[in-house]
Design a protein around this motif. Structure first.
Motif, mmCIF file in Angstrom:
data_model
loop_
_atom_site.group_PDB
_atom_site.id
_atom_site.type_symbol
_atom_site.label_atom_id
_atom_site.label_comp_id
_atom_site.label_asym_id
_atom_site.label_seq_id
_atom_site.Cartn_x
_atom_site.Cartn_y
_atom_site.Cartn_z
ATOM 1 N N GLU A 1 0.796 -1.233 0.000
ATOM 2 C CA GLU A 1 0.000 0.000 0.000
ATOM 3 C C GLU A 1 0.834 1.292 0.000
ATOM 4 O O GLU A 1 1.931 1.329 0.544
ATOM 5 N N CYS A 2 0.272 2.331 -0.585
ATOM 6 C CA CYS A 2 0.757 3.708 -0.455
ATOM 7 C C CYS A 2 2.198 3.940 -0.923
ATOM 8 O O CYS A 2 2.918 4.744 -0.322
ATOM 9 N N GLN B 1 3.789 7.752 -1.358
ATOM 10 C CA GLN B 1 2.877 8.735 -0.758
ATOM 11 C C GLN B 1 3.619 10.050 -0.494
ATOM 12 O O GLN B 1 4.744 10.049 -0.013
ATOM 13 N N ILE C 1 -3.151 -0.897 -3.161
ATOM 14 C CA ILE C 1 -3.934 0.339 -3.177
ATOM 15 C C ILE C 1 -3.118 1.614 -2.912
ATOM 16 O O ILE C 1 -2.146 1.616 -2.186
ATOM 17 N N LEU C 2 -3.607 2.678 -3.553
ATOM 18 C CA LEU C 2 -3.193 4.053 -3.274
ATOM 19 C C LEU C 2 -1.717 4.358 -3.554
ATOM 20 O O LEU C 2 -1.089 5.124 -2.820
ATOM 21 N N LEU D 1 -0.382 8.229 -3.521
ATOM 22 C CA LEU D 1 -1.331 8.988 -2.696
ATOM 23 C C LEU D 1 -0.707 10.333 -2.301
ATOM 24 O O LEU D 1 0.450 10.377 -1.887
ATOM 25 N N ILE E 1 -4.187 -0.551 -8.025
ATOM 26 C CA ILE E 1 -5.520 -0.328 -7.457
ATOM 27 C C ILE E 1 -5.577 1.084 -6.874
ATOM 28 O O ILE E 1 -4.711 1.466 -6.091
ATOM 29 N N MET E 2 -6.578 1.864 -7.283
ATOM 30 C CA MET E 2 -6.791 3.239 -6.794
ATOM 31 C C MET E 2 -5.527 4.100 -6.848
ATOM 32 O O MET E 2 -5.190 4.770 -5.876
ATOM 33 N N ALA F 1 -4.722 8.839 -5.751
ATOM 34 C CA ALA F 1 -5.707 9.565 -4.937
ATOM 35 C C ALA F 1 -5.076 10.797 -4.296
ATOM 36 O O ALA F 1 -3.928 10.757 -3.855
ATOM 37 N N ASP F 2 -5.823 11.887 -4.283
ATOM 38 C CA ASP F 2 -5.404 13.150 -3.657
ATOM 39 C C ASP F 2 -4.094 13.707 -4.238
ATOM 40 O O ASP F 2 -3.392 14.489 -3.603
ATOM 41 N N ASP G 1 -10.483 -0.180 -9.617
ATOM 42 C CA ASP G 1 -11.029 0.865 -8.748
ATOM 43 C C ASP G 1 -10.380 2.231 -8.994
ATOM 44 O O ASP G 1 -9.748 2.818 -8.125
ATOM 45 N N MET G 2 -10.569 2.711 -10.211
ATOM 46 C CA MET G 2 -10.093 4.046 -10.580
ATOM 47 C C MET G 2 -10.754 5.086 -9.661
ATOM 48 O O MET G 2 -11.948 5.024 -9.399
ATOM 49 N N ILE G 3 -9.946 6.024 -9.180
ATOM 50 C CA ILE G 3 -10.468 7.094 -8.320
ATOM 51 C C ILE G 3 -11.499 7.910 -9.128
ATOM 52 O O ILE G 3 -11.200 8.353 -10.249
#
Lengths: 266, 433
Positions: free
Chosen positions: A171-172, A175, A190-191, A194, A208-209, A212-213, A227-229
């Motif tokens: 994840e992340c 970031q 995911i993410l 980010l 996945i995603m 984001a932000d 799971d596109m944002i």
């Protein structure tokens, strides 16, 4: 041209350190090429490192040997062997030279590094390359969560340097990344990216995603995006390195003014 | 018979302070105004009878002194000890717990680690536009429960503080209020809602991002279906938010412990922020144990960080994911653990319990629970809020004083931690000589 001299410092974690019921982490940010440069074998054995809540001599936890000489930090190479799965902060904060870790390494490998090169011949646990400013980090296996991200409370992750992950990332990844480059040859959980504000992440597998932000920087996903944002705006279909991508800008959930990130999706 | 009014309930994060208790012959005989679980705790049940030490696989009863001495020996000798729990005890005990952690170079962590720890991380990143439960009761005309089911977990929450409560500006109670529930299944709370949004498991993050985009005026980019929720439903909820003069999102472990974790909460808090471009909105975590919030308060003012604080190297290092209990145990980092006022034996992942069962474990608790089954030293204590007093923090950060209702021979959590701390200091000073 004068031939580059090389010094090799071999550190093998003693088996008994990790043979108990508990695998208590050893913290080795004191063992970087720049910090060990100029030290004799005996001096290296006497460098204090943390094992749980007590400080120990490096020589009590590692078998240490030194070959060759170095005239600068850049000529020092550390080779780490043994069970490194609870050895934290390998190469953290390093400025020059080279580290080769043979096996899976624990958290914070290459965190805050500024220069030099780390090669991990295995997987790296969470926070590898965290808040990295420069240098090169090669992870041949998978990377854990928060690769090249930031520590809790910081609003800036990786700012420079280059990271290559041969496998998947958790994840992340990246970031709050503000600069530098990450190449992920496998999939990203995911993410990824980010809160990203600069730099570039290339994901050769699926993601996945991602993004984001995001307020800046660039993410390119060669595989599938799951799971596109939903707050990214489609701009155009475009060609990157001879392949067609859908280009999006975002993240509009950060308001239009700040949505300056670019996401390429197939 | 003595009737005691304004009793403060030591069960969940609601910390109801209007309970009436009847005491006869030093025993609680009747409880009025509490929910079923709160009543059960106040009435008392299943106590550990005596301190005990495990010998050859079986717990053998012993004196308080022997158990405390054994506990201190284990902790003083450990290289990576963990002090975990703290959410069902008072702040005074936690304060001593931080001293103990510092003394032995331990990691101190509370149940937030497996509950609202992600919320705490999110709050540190983006802040928390929040209010008190009193403000919610008197002002909130739109109440959103997201990934929370108070009918099961916080029995009096809706009645005392939110949807059903009659407020100063909302005298009609639920007639004056709207209830939105977002969850992966139709819970009992969802059945009461004016609008129920069923999101696919693990996709709350997407719905929150879409809501933000809509609240910022970008509904054009939002696809027709987001995480199993139709765009119409997202627009409807966004409109309800815009039109409410004062609204609140209460969120539970459905979002903190599902895919996305703390990032779901960061997103939810930013939804609140986006709503501020239209109206006054608030957000609050549905904290579980009655003093889980209090631990975070005390730990922050003592160490600078709210939970999962590693004091092994002589300074406070905070890195949930590394210094949080389940991670430490799954990674087999710890060589001893003190478990107080909590039950990891029932609530931790299997891998962490497996490691706990292999290392020396000291349990401090009024009640026997699955953790007792593998604890090596068991130290029973008085029930805070029934047999001992102390300070606690409600889920909205309001401090309240738990009362003592009956007398007991059990030592309080505070007294036991103090005794272990003194014993550890004695061992350490002997080592230093």
């Amino acid at each position: 041209m004068e031939e580059l001299k090389m010094q090799t410092i071999r550190l093998r974690l003693k088996e008994e350190v990790m043979s108990g019921v508990a695998k208590i982490p050893v913290i080795v940010d004191a063992l970087t090429p720049d910090k060990l440069f100029g030290k004799s074998e005996a001096e290296i054995k006497g460098v204090k490192i943390w094992w749980g809540n007590r400080e120990e001599n490096t020589g009590d936890l590692f078998e240490v040997s030194v070959e060759g000489d170095a005239t600068s930090e850049a000529e020092v190479k550390i080779v780490m062997d043994g069970d490194l799965s609870r050895v934290k902060y390998i190469g953290a904060g390093m400025k020059a030279g080279e580290i080769e870790a043979n096996g899976d390494v624990d958290m914070h490998c290459g965190a805050m590094m500024r220069g030099g090169k780390i090669t991990v011949r295995g997987n790296a646990d969470c926070w590898a390359g965290c808040e990295m400013h420069g240098g090169e980090l090669i992870i041949e296996g998978d990377a854990g969560a928060n690769l090249c991200a930031m520590y809790r409370g910081e609003m800036t992750g990786m700012t420079g340097g280059r990271v290559v992950v041969g496998g998947n990332v958790s994840e992340c990844a990246g970031q709050y990344m503000a600069g530098g480059e990450i190449l992920i040859k496998g999939n990203a959980d995911i993410l990824a990216g980010l809160n990203m504000k600069g730099g570039k992440i290339t994901i050769e597998g699926d993601a996945i995603m991602p993004g984001a932000d995001m307020t800046g920087g660039e993410i390119l996903v060669k595989g599938k995006v799951e799971d596109m944002i939903p707050s990214f705006k489609f701009v155009e279909t475009t060609t990157v390195d001879g392949e067609q991508y859908r280009k999006y800008i975002g993240d509009l959930a950060m308001t239009e003014k700040r949505a300056k990130g670019i996401l390429y999706v197939k | 018979m003595v009737e005691i009014t304004d009793v403060v309930c030591p069960l969940c994060g609601c910390v109801c302070d209007d309970i009436v208790v009847e005491v006869e012959d030093n025993r609680v005989t009747k409880v009025r105004g509490a929910c079923a679980v709160g009543k059960s705790k106040l009435m008392g049940h299943g106590r550990i009878k005596s301190p005990a030490i495990r010998v050859n696989g079986a717990l053998k009863e012993c004196s308080y002194d022997e158990a405390i001495k054994k506990a201190a020996e284990i902790l003083a000798g450990a290289r990576r000890p963990l002090l975990y729990g703290w959410s069902s005890t008072v702040c005074e005990a936690t304060k001593l717990g931080v001293c103990l952690a510092e003394e032995i170079g331990a990691v101190i962590d509370n149940t937030a680690s497996v509950c609202h720890g992600p919320s705490v991380l999110a709050i540190q990143d983006v802040g928390l536009p929040s209010c008190t439960l009193g403000e919610v009761k008197n002002r909130a005309s739109l109440i959103i429960y997201w990934g929370a089911n108070p009918t099961a977990a916080h029995g009096n929450h809706m009645k005392r503080y939110s949807y059903i409560a009659k407020g100063y500006f909302l005298p009609g109670g639920k007639k004056d209020k709207k209830l939105v529930v977002v969850d992966v299944r139709e819970t009992k709370t969802a059945k009461m809602a004016d609008k129920f949004i069923q999101v696919e498991p693990g996709k709350d993050y997407l719905v929150l991002s879409a809501l933000r985009a809509v609240l910022y005026g970008h509904e054009d980019v939002v696809p027709d279906n987001v995480g199993g929720v139709s765009k119409e439903d997202i627009l409807e909820v966004a409109n309800m938010m815009k039109e409410a003069p004062f609204g609140i999102i209460f969120f539970g472990m459905g979002v903190t412990q599902s895919r996305g974790r703390h990032n779901n909460i960061i997103n939810a808090i930013q939804v609140t922020r986006a709503a501020h471009t239209h109206t006054k909105f608030n957000i609050m975590p549905m904290r579980g144990h009655y003093n889980v919030t209090g631990f975070n308060q005390v730990c922050t003012w003592e160490t600078g960080f709210p939970f999962a604080v590693d004091l092994s190297r002589g300074f406070a290092w905070y890195n949930p994911g590394e210094t949080s209990s389940t991670d430490l145990l799954i990674r087999r980092e710890c060589d001893a653990a003190l478990i107080i006022a909590s039950d990891p034996g029932a609530h931790f992942p299997g891998e962490s319990i497996k490691h706990l069962s292999k290392i020396p474990v000291i349990q401090i608790d009024p009640f026997a629970n699955p953790t007792t089954e593998f604890a090596d030293v068991v130290i029973p204590t008085a029930v805070s809020g029934v047999e001992a007093e102390g300070s606690v923090y409600r889920m909205d950060g309001i401090p309240l004083r738990l009362r003592k209702l009956v007398d007991t021979d059990y030592l309080s959590d505070e007294e036991v931690i103090q005794a272990i701390l003194e014993e550890v200091r004695a061992i350490k000073s002997k080592e230093g000589e």
